[in-house]
Design a protein around this motif. Sequence first.
Motif, PDB file in Angstrom:
ATOM      1  N   GLY A   1       0.799  -1.215   0.000  1.00 39.32           N
ATOM      2  CA  GLY A   1       0.000   0.000   0.000  1.00 39.32           C
ATOM      3  C   GLY A   1       0.827   1.259   0.000  1.00 39.32           C
ATOM      4  N   GLY A   2       2.139   1.137  -0.025  1.00 40.08           N
ATOM      5  CA  GLY A   2       3.004   2.306  -0.075  1.00 40.08           C
ATOM      6  C   GLY A   2       4.120   2.274   0.939  1.00 40.08           C
ATOM      7  N   GLN A   3       3.893   1.611   2.085  1.00 40.30           N
ATOM      8  CA  GLN A   3       4.910   1.535   3.132  1.00 40.30           C
ATOM      9  C   GLN A   3       4.784   0.199   3.850  1.00 40.30           C
ATOM     10  OE1 GLN A   3       5.433   5.013   5.605  1.00 40.30           O
ATOM     11  NE2 GLN A   3       5.886   3.778   7.420  1.00 40.30           N
ATOM     12  N   THR A   4       5.911  -0.493   4.026  1.00 38.42           N
ATOM     13  CA  THR A   4       5.852  -1.810   4.664  1.00 38.42           C
ATOM     14  C   THR A   4       5.534  -1.702   6.150  1.00 38.42           C
ATOM     15  OG1 THR A   4       8.250  -1.823   5.046  1.00 38.42           O
ATOM     16  CG2 THR A   4       7.444  -2.818   2.996  1.00 38.42           C
ATOM     17  N   VAL A   5       5.000  -2.783   6.684  1.00 32.90           N
ATOM     18  CA  VAL A   5       4.488  -2.828   8.054  1.00 32.90           C
ATOM     19  C   VAL A   5       5.475  -3.551   8.965  1.00 32.90           C
ATOM     20  CG1 VAL A   5       2.581  -3.685   9.494  1.00 32.90           C
ATOM     21  CG2 VAL A   5       2.125  -2.831   7.173  1.00 32.90           C
ATOM     22  N   SER A   6       5.564  -3.123  10.212  1.00 40.81           N
ATOM     23  CA  SER A   6       6.390  -3.797  11.203  1.00 40.81           C
ATOM     24  C   SER A   6       5.782  -5.148  11.559  1.00 40.81           C
ATOM     25  CB  SER A   6       6.502  -2.934  12.460  1.00 40.81           C
ATOM     26  OG  SER A   6       6.914  -3.703  13.571  1.00 40.81           O
TER      27      SER A   6
ATOM     28  N   ALA B   1       9.711   0.762   5.067  1.00 37.27           N
ATOM     29  CA  ALA B   1      10.295   0.943   3.736  1.00 37.27           C
ATOM     30  C   ALA B   1       9.216   1.461   2.787  1.00 37.27           C
ATOM     31  CB  ALA B   1      10.870  -0.363   3.218  1.00 37.27           C
ATOM     32  N   LEU B   2       9.515   2.539   2.086  1.00 41.73           N
ATOM     33  CA  LEU B   2       8.550   3.163   1.181  1.00 41.73           C
ATOM     34  C   LEU B   2       8.681   2.593  -0.226  1.00 41.73           C
ATOM     35  CD1 LEU B   2       8.974   6.897   2.259  1.00 41.73           C
ATOM     36  CD2 LEU B   2       7.187   5.301   2.978  1.00 41.73           C
ATOM     37  N   ASP B   3       7.561   2.233  -0.826  1.00 41.85           N
ATOM     38  CA  ASP B   3       7.590   1.853  -2.234  1.00 41.85           C
ATOM     39  C   ASP B   3       7.975   3.078  -3.067  1.00 41.85           C
ATOM     40  OD1 ASP B   3       6.759  -0.792  -1.805  1.00 41.85           O
ATOM     41  OD2 ASP B   3       4.637  -0.231  -1.846  1.00 41.85           O
ATOM     42  N   PRO B   4       8.663   2.873  -4.190  1.00 42.56           N
ATOM     43  CA  PRO B   4       9.020   4.008  -5.041  1.00 42.56           C
ATOM     44  C   PRO B   4       7.773   4.809  -5.443  1.00 42.56           C
ATOM     45  CG  PRO B   4      10.128   2.022  -5.772  1.00 42.56           C
ATOM     46  CD  PRO B   4       9.145   1.597  -4.737  1.00 42.56           C
ATOM     47  N   PRO B   5       7.894   6.130  -5.579  1.00 44.47           N
ATOM     48  CA  PRO B   5       6.737   6.974  -5.913  1.00 44.47           C
ATOM     49  C   PRO B   5       6.021   6.539  -7.191  1.00 44.47           C
ATOM     50  CG  PRO B   5       8.620   8.313  -5.284  1.00 44.47           C
ATOM     51  CD  PRO B   5       9.126   6.906  -5.395  1.00 44.47           C
ATOM     52  N   GLU B   6       6.754   5.943  -8.116  1.00 48.51           N
ATOM     53  CA  GLU B   6       6.156   5.544  -9.400  1.00 48.51           C
ATOM     54  C   GLU B   6       5.317   4.266  -9.297  1.00 48.51           C
ATOM     55  OE1 GLU B   6       9.945   7.773  -9.845  1.00 48.51           O
ATOM     56  OE2 GLU B   6       9.328   5.978  -8.766  1.00 48.51           O
ATOM     57  N   THR B   7       5.319   3.642  -8.137  1.00 45.69           N
ATOM     58  CA  THR B   7       4.609   2.376  -7.977  1.00 45.69           C
ATOM     59  C   THR B   7       3.109   2.555  -8.157  1.00 45.69           C
ATOM     60  OG1 THR B   7       6.277   1.601  -6.404  1.00 45.69           O
ATOM     61  CG2 THR B   7       4.173   0.432  -6.428  1.00 45.69           C
ATOM     62  N   VAL B   8       2.503   1.694  -8.965  1.00 41.05           N
ATOM     63  CA  VAL B   8       1.051   1.709  -9.168  1.00 41.05           C
ATOM     64  C   VAL B   8       0.443   0.617  -8.301  1.00 41.05           C
ATOM     65  CG1 VAL B   8      -0.829   1.453 -10.825  1.00 41.05           C
ATOM     66  CG2 VAL B   8       1.324   2.547 -11.526  1.00 41.05           C
ATOM     67  N   HIS B   9      -0.336   1.016  -7.296  1.00 49.04           N
ATOM     68  CA  HIS B   9      -0.870   0.065  -6.325  1.00 49.04           C
ATOM     69  C   HIS B   9      -2.200  -0.536  -6.783  1.00 49.04           C
ATOM     70  CE1 HIS B   9       2.213   1.020  -3.355  1.00 49.04           C
ATOM     71  NE2 HIS B   9       2.051   2.293  -3.674  1.00 49.04           N
TER      72      HIS B   9
ATOM     73  N   THR C   1       8.916  -2.372  -9.282  1.00 50.59           N
ATOM     74  CA  THR C   1       9.226  -1.019  -9.738  1.00 50.59           C
ATOM     75  C   THR C   1      10.717  -0.736  -9.627  1.00 50.59           C
ATOM     76  OG1 THR C   1       7.031  -0.268  -9.018  1.00 50.59           O
ATOM     77  CG2 THR C   1       8.681   1.425  -9.436  1.00 50.59           C
ATOM     78  N   LEU C   2      11.317  -1.113  -8.508  1.00 43.58           N
ATOM     79  CA  LEU C   2      12.757  -0.914  -8.324  1.00 43.58           C
ATOM     80  C   LEU C   2      13.560  -1.655  -9.392  1.00 43.58           C
ATOM     81  CD1 LEU C   2      13.113  -1.217  -4.434  1.00 43.58           C
ATOM     82  CD2 LEU C   2      13.356   0.861  -5.815  1.00 43.58           C
ATOM     83  N   ALA C   3      13.160  -2.890  -9.674  1.00 44.08           N
ATOM     84  CA  ALA C   3      13.863  -3.677 -10.691  1.00 44.08           C
ATOM     85  C   ALA C   3      13.737  -3.031 -12.065  1.00 44.08           C
ATOM     86  CB  ALA C   3      13.318  -5.103 -10.717  1.00 44.08           C
ATOM     87  N   ASN C   4      12.559  -2.521 -12.375  1.00 46.87           N
ATOM     88  CA  ASN C   4      12.347  -1.869 -13.664  1.00 46.87           C
ATOM     89  C   ASN C   4      13.141  -0.563 -13.774  1.00 46.87           C
ATOM     90  OD1 ASN C   4      10.613  -3.908 -14.492  1.00 46.87           O
ATOM     91  ND2 ASN C   4       8.773  -2.831 -13.806  1.00 46.87           N
TER      92      ASN C   4
END
Length: 339
Positions: free
Chosen positions: A261-266, A287-295, A315-318
């Motif tokens: 959803g945009g940020q990983t959970v503890s 950890a924040l997903d990259p801004p370009e990530t489409v959820h 997204t990071l790999a791309n």
Amino acid sequence: KSEEDFKKAGYKWTSLIKVVWEEFKSLYPQLAVIAPALPPTVSPQPQETPSGQTQTDNLIRVGIWKVPQGQLISVSANGPYNVYDKNNQLVFSKQAGEKFSLDWSDDVWRKFVPQNDSVIMEIANYSDIPAWNQNLNYNRFRGSLEVRYSPKSQAVWMVNELPLESYLRGVAEALSADSVEYQKAFAVISRSYALFHLQAGGKYEGEIFHLNNTSSDQLYKGYVFEELVKDTLVKAVEATAGLVMTYQGKVARALYSSDSGGQTVSACEKWGNEFCSDSYGYLKGGALDPPETVHNQSKIAASHGVGVSCIGARTLANQGKRYEEILKYYYWGVEIEKY
């Protein structure tokens, strides 16, 4: 009674079929009681695998099929295989295409072991057909098959036992269309997750397998899937052979979800208990997903959000990140090393 009688009856020596002693006894019990004693049978022998390991190295047991009560169980293979009882005594030897069937019961116990590493076992009457291709059936597997009753789950299970590296070739958690670096990252994730539970004696205390083959553990589809992705995902497994993530010198429990959803959970906040210990510091979240990530909202709803966010990792790999960078982005303070 004699060779002369044999020939008079019209038989030829080339018509003879060799059967193992245990099979002969089951077919002709009235003759077996007067036949001479034969040497004892042998236990299954270790087999070499495509990874170069033997079946005594890091064998993982995967629960494939919870057999419905009363269901006939049928096993076959594309080459010769042996059938053993719970005491590792040889019961039958079968050739390619020959089926071995048995009825469901709470005292059933048979192990089906290929005679060489090119033999692929098949659960002949098991159906796992993907919606996207009705002509496929994920019912063939490397390694051995074992059917037995589990007191833990009070059910009869078909279990696939095989070396860890062979298991990884059939894990369907990444796609052939994914970038190479994402595939490598997921090979290391899948290996770490499996080895963590293997070293712990299994995810389910008292169960007869270490993991099952569903998304509650890892989506394992076996040899049929392996053949579909041999030019992509299997190469990623081979390129990262033996590599796992470690934290404080121990294999990391590589949890992951489809979309954070945009940020990983503890993990501590999500589940508490053991996950709040220092040994799970790599799952502290944030950890924040990259801004370009489409959820994807449906995937967010179905995800726990702990560990790697797969949508963000893609997204990071791309964006050109290497698999080591992707893993260390989502898992805090881990190292990547050979187990």
